[in-house]
Design a protein around this motif. Structure first.
Motif, short mmCIF file in Angstrom:
data_model
loop_
_atom_site.label_atom_id
_atom_site.label_comp_id
_atom_site.label_asym_id
_atom_site.label_seq_id
_atom_site.Cartn_x
_atom_site.Cartn_y
_atom_site.Cartn_z
N LEU A 34 0.82 -1.21 0.00
CA LEU A 34 0.00 0.00 0.00
C LEU A 34 0.85 1.26 0.00
O LEU A 34 0.49 2.26 -0.65
CB LEU A 34 -0.96 -0.02 1.19
N GLU A 35 1.96 1.24 0.69
CA GLU A 35 2.85 2.40 0.69
C GLU A 35 3.40 2.67 -0.71
O GLU A 35 3.58 3.83 -1.10
CB GLU A 35 4.01 2.18 1.67
N TYR B 102 -4.24 2.07 -4.74
CA TYR B 102 -4.98 0.99 -4.09
C TYR B 102 -5.35 1.41 -2.67
O TYR B 102 -4.53 1.98 -1.95
CB TYR B 102 -4.15 -0.29 -4.05
N VAL B 103 -6.59 1.11 -2.29
CA VAL B 103 -7.05 1.48 -0.95
C VAL B 103 -7.08 0.29 0.00
O VAL B 103 -7.15 0.47 1.22
CB VAL B 103 -8.46 2.12 -1.00
N VAL C 123 -5.93 -5.33 4.84
CA VAL C 123 -5.28 -4.12 5.34
C VAL C 123 -5.73 -3.00 4.41
O VAL C 123 -5.68 -3.15 3.19
CB VAL C 123 -3.75 -4.23 5.34
N PHE C 124 -6.19 -1.88 4.97
CA PHE C 124 -6.73 -0.81 4.13
C PHE C 124 -6.37 0.55 4.70
O PHE C 124 -5.96 0.69 5.86
CB PHE C 124 -8.25 -0.94 3.96
N GLY D 29 -10.78 3.78 -4.57
CA GLY D 29 -9.61 3.24 -5.24
C GLY D 29 -9.76 1.75 -5.48
O GLY D 29 -10.81 1.16 -5.22
N SER D 30 -8.70 1.13 -5.95
CA SER D 30 -8.72 -0.28 -6.33
C SER D 30 -8.38 -1.18 -5.15
O SER D 30 -7.80 -0.75 -4.14
CB SER D 30 -7.73 -0.53 -7.46
#
Length: 326
Positions: free
Chosen positions: A114-115, A120-121, A167-168, A198-199
């Protein structure tokens, strides 16, 4: 133990999970990360030793674990929301008290993704499914993932994302729509809302266990009120997105009404059967006229239409169902 501001909040909701909770919390505390994380536990007035286990772990990890000990039972959805709202991290991970993580690098892998990928959310992974009544039986929870990227249409009416896998990004919205606050099921509608920002990414690996047991939420009986509330939920989701996903939502609504017709059939209640059958057929007609979509469960729809015509057809159908069960 970390005293810094956590990058990740791990939300744990628990109720009568005394048999399983230690394994859940041990898997979380075993995570090997380059960043601090916190664990927020919502304990909903369990009648077993769940609360004592929460307090035991909080005493062992006072800088990491925060407890939300409700004074009275608030219910699964409210407990989940309150614990989620208490999470301070940039990211939130879920693990319910009867599930557990098996890979100590799980959080690091997902946060790294994610970082590095701001479009992507949320990211998730597959899980093992463990059957408490059959301890030697274990299998992948989902066998039919066909791609790595997911969006709102993929989630409508489907369960694709194991709770213990997500994880979001936190703080994407501050106000919860009423339909989400009152949802009869919480996770998938929440992921649908997240996906509007987001995706979603399926990451490789199986890093958690989803536990099936007699007290699990998936074993709750689905009566009239359950399916009626599911209809209310998906109608509200459709309104929220201004009918952008009607093509995906209408077949789901039709299926919910079909489930209600089957309950009416079991109860030998012709009036209810006719009401729900007419609603289901209405959704089928909408699909045909608006989207040239032939719909689903064709033979079931045909039988339903015939059975709803008269009490005589209905009575024959009830008798056949009784004979099939005999």
């Amino acid at each position: 133990m970390h005293s810094e501001v956590p990058l990740v909040s791990v939300r744990v909701i628990t109720y009568n999970h005394g048999r399983f909770l230690r394994e859940c919390l041990d898997g979380i505390m075993a995570q090997e990360t380059s960043f601090p994380f916190e664990v927020v536990i919502g304990e909903d007035c369990s009648t077993d030793n769940t609360r004592q286990i929460c307090q035991e772990f909080q005493a062992r990890y006072p800088d990491t674990i925060r407890l939300l000990l409700h004074a009275q039972n608030v219910g699964a959805q409210a407990n989940a929301r309150l614990a989620r709202e208490a999470c301070a991290g940039k990211y939130i991970a879920f693990c319910e008290g009867d599930d557990y993580w098996t890979d100590p690098t799980k959080l690091q892998q997902q946060v790294d993704f994610l970082e590095a990928n701001p479009a992507y959310v949320l990211c998730f992974h597959n899980c093992w499914m463990k059957f408490e009544q059959q301890p030697d039986r274990e299998m992948e929870l989902f066998h039919d993932y066909t791609k790595a990227d997911y969006a709102i249409p993929d989630l409508i009416g489907k369960w694709l994302i194991p709770t213990a896998s997500v994880v979001f990004r936190n703080h994407l919205f501050t106000e919860y729509p009423e339909w989400l606050r009152n949802a009869v099921v919480g996770d998938t509608p929440f992921y649908i809302l997240l996906a509007s920002f987001g995706s979603l990414k399926l990451v490789p690996g199986i890093m958690a266990v989803y536990r099936r047991h007699d007290g699990g939420a998936t074993n709750l009986l689905h009566g009239y009120r359950y399916w009626e509330r599911m209809i209310e939920l998906y109608c509200a989701i459709n309104e929220h997105f201004k009918h952008r996903y009607s093509k995906e939502i209408i077949p789901v609504l039709k299926w919910f009404h079909y489930k209600l017709t089957q309950l009416a059939l079991q109860d030998n209640d012709f009036e209810k059967y006719r009401h729900y059958a007419q609603r289901s057929l209405l959704f089928n007609t909408k699909m045909l006229l608006r989207y040239q979509h032939i719909g689903i469960f064709h033979y079931r729809i045909a039988f339903m239409g015939l059975t709803a015509i008269s009490p005589l057809f209905f009575k024959v159908r009830v008798q056949r169902q009784v004979q099939n069960k005999a």
